[in-house]
Scaffold this motif. Structure first.
Motif: not given
Length: 125
Positions: A79, A82-83, A96-97, A99-101, A103-104
């Motif tokens: 995380r 990626v940030r 980003l959204q 990818w983070m989705k 990972v989350d």
């Protein structure tokens, strides 16, 4: 489907999610500048590969809690990476959204597995 994962967690769900993350990461990292491919890209690839290695290790072990905690640490490190890629301008906000989705979701599955095995350890003790 997600509800079933949380009620009856299975380690294979985490592996499947990380396979999706590996595929998306590979596509996203191709678009990084060439000078970053050997720095930030390598760190992201290493974090994803380490997490996948730990997931496979966790599936083979009897005591899964410590390996799950290591996976959780790798997910958090991913995380952060990626940030930072977004902060440096290597990926846009949409990427980003997405990818983070991914990972989350992996983090939620991992958290559910940790909770499941903690409860299992309490009930068997």
């Amino acid at each position: 489907m997600n509800r079933l994962v949380y009620e009856n967690p299975h380690p294979l769900a985490l592996q499947t999610k990380f396979e999706e993350i590996m595929q998306y990461s590979h596509m996203a990292l191709k678009q990084f500048p060439k000078n970053e491919r050997f720095q930030l890209c390598a760190d992201i690839k290493q974090a994803v590969d380490t997490a996948m290695h730990l997931i496979i290790r966790m599936q083979k072990r009897y005591a899964k809690k410590t390996t799950l905690q290591d996976i959780d640490v790798e997910i958090e490190y991913l995380r952060v990476l990626v940030r930072s890629a977004n902060a440096y301008g290597y990926i846009n906000t949409h990427k980003l959204q997405v990818w983070m989705k991914h990972v989350d979701e992996a983090g939620r599955i991992c958290g559910g597995l940790i909770k499941f095995y903690n409860e299992k350890a309490r009930t068997t003790s």
